[in-house]
Write an enzyme that holds these catalytic residues in place. Sequence first.
Site, PDB file in Angstrom:
ATOM      1  N   THR A  77      53.780  74.524   7.693  1.00 46.36           N
ATOM      2  CA  THR A  77      53.377  74.045   8.841  1.00 46.36           C
ATOM      3  C   THR A  77      54.422  73.606  10.028  1.00 46.36           C
ATOM      4  OG1 THR A  77      51.566  72.857   7.602  1.00 46.36           O
ATOM      5  CG2 THR A  77      52.047  72.085   9.872  1.00 46.36           C
ATOM      6  N   ALA A  78      55.519  73.244   9.340  1.00 43.45           N
ATOM      7  CA  ALA A  78      56.830  72.796  10.552  1.00 43.45           C
ATOM      8  C   ALA A  78      57.122  74.150  10.996  1.00 43.45           C
ATOM      9  CB  ALA A  78      57.693  72.024   9.546  1.00 43.45           C
ATOM     10  N   LYS A  79      57.314  75.415  10.249  1.00 44.78           N
ATOM     11  CA  LYS A  79      57.920  76.544  10.674  1.00 44.78           C
ATOM     12  C   LYS A  79      56.819  77.077  11.937  1.00 44.78           C
ATOM     13  CE  LYS A  79      61.637  76.120   8.966  1.00 44.78           C
ATOM     14  NZ  LYS A  79      62.998  75.866   9.790  1.00 44.78           N
TER      15      LYS A  79
ATOM     16  N   GLY B  11      76.711  72.389   7.758  1.00 37.18           N
ATOM     17  CA  GLY B  11      77.881  72.259   6.933  1.00 37.18           C
ATOM     18  C   GLY B  11      77.717  73.348   5.804  1.00 37.18           C
TER      19      GLY B  11
ATOM     20  N   ILE C 174      66.702  84.936   3.302  1.00 30.63           N
ATOM     21  CA  ILE C 174      68.237  85.076   3.378  1.00 30.63           C
ATOM     22  C   ILE C 174      68.662  84.215   2.087  1.00 30.63           C
ATOM     23  CG2 ILE C 174      69.964  84.203   4.614  1.00 30.63           C
ATOM     24  CD1 ILE C 174      68.126  86.225   6.217  1.00 30.63           C
TER      25      ILE C 174
ATOM     26  N   GLY D  39      72.648  71.023  10.647  1.00 31.41           N
ATOM     27  CA  GLY D  39      72.727  71.537   9.368  1.00 31.41           C
ATOM     28  C   GLY D  39      73.545  72.591   9.195  1.00 31.41           C
TER      29      GLY D  39
ATOM     30  N   ASN E 209      68.941  74.223  13.403  1.00 26.69           N
ATOM     31  CA  ASN E 209      68.751  75.046  12.356  1.00 26.69           C
ATOM     32  C   ASN E 209      68.788  74.147  10.986  1.00 26.69           C
ATOM     33  OD1 ASN E 209      69.846  77.151  10.156  1.00 26.69           O
ATOM     34  ND2 ASN E 209      71.322  75.163   9.872  1.00 26.69           N
TER      35      ASN E 209
ATOM     36  N   TYR F 244      56.279  72.752   4.468  1.00 31.38           N
ATOM     37  CA  TYR F 244      57.325  73.505   5.363  1.00 31.38           C
ATOM     38  C   TYR F 244      56.679  74.627   6.175  1.00 31.38           C
ATOM     39  CZ  TYR F 244      61.279  76.661   5.460  1.00 31.38           C
ATOM     40  OH  TYR F 244      62.428  77.488   5.940  1.00 31.38           O
TER      41      TYR F 244
ATOM     42  N   LEU G 188      68.991  63.539  10.221  1.00 34.42           N
ATOM     43  CA  LEU G 188      68.361  63.915  11.332  1.00 34.42           C
ATOM     44  C   LEU G 188      67.022  63.369  11.228  1.00 34.42           C
ATOM     45  CD1 LEU G 188      69.750  67.276  12.111  1.00 34.42           C
ATOM     46  CD2 LEU G 188      70.220  65.243  13.375  1.00 34.42           C
TER      47      LEU G 188
END
Length: 254
Positions: free
Chosen positions: A163-165, A22, A194, A20, A96, A161, A70
């Site tokens: 759950t993933a984090k 770019g 951020i 990630g 990332n 999100y 990905l």
Amino acid sequence: MTLPSSQFPDLRNRGVLVTGGGSGIGAALVEAFARQGARVAFVDIAEEPSRALCERLAAETGPHFIPADLRDVEAARNAAEAAAAALGSVHVLVNNAARDDRQTLEAVTEQSWDEGLAVNLRHYFFMSQAIAPHMRRQGGGSIINFSSIAFMLNMPEIPTYATAKAGIIGLTKSLAGKLGPDNIRVNAVLPGMIVTERQRRLWLDDEAIARMQERQCLKRMLIADDLVGPCLFLASDSSAAMTAQTMIIDGGVF
């Protein structure tokens, strides 16, 4: 962009792979590692901003862009091998890539749930699995996984999100236990709010930013550059005894 002035001489000529990379936080990391003299490759699905970044950094140690989705495990594995071939070795992997889509509880489907985990968690494992043998052969390395404080904020609109984090913390500790004997360190970074261009465009306005700053000890807006110093530290020999840890960069919310 105002990057930290600290120098980490041991990062010079080391192979660094950023997913990630770019735009947003990833682009700030790509630029920072390039300015440290590292050999940098990055993976991204968005070709236009990625190629623009390469052009902008051409005068530096130009990064190598690998286009890939990905969410496709085979594509992730191929990207890892392409990076290792391009760089000669990979000493640092920064997982990332992510996407913080909003979705109500009622709107989540089996398909959207699987998609969210594919975007935000699954490739962290498969990129690490693919890169670990390259690190092992060279005697060690550093994997930096990007989690988020979002899963600790009880936010109702990000169930997948969040759950993933949260899962990234468990993955980090498991990988650290497995790879530690090979001198491969695995740590996680948890950013706070951020403020990137994408966040401004999709989710954040001045009122939301002000509300979070009220919760922070540091009363200023956090930007992508604020993640650079911590990641350079975790990538370098300065953190040689640090693994299985989580580093919160949120201005003092937690």
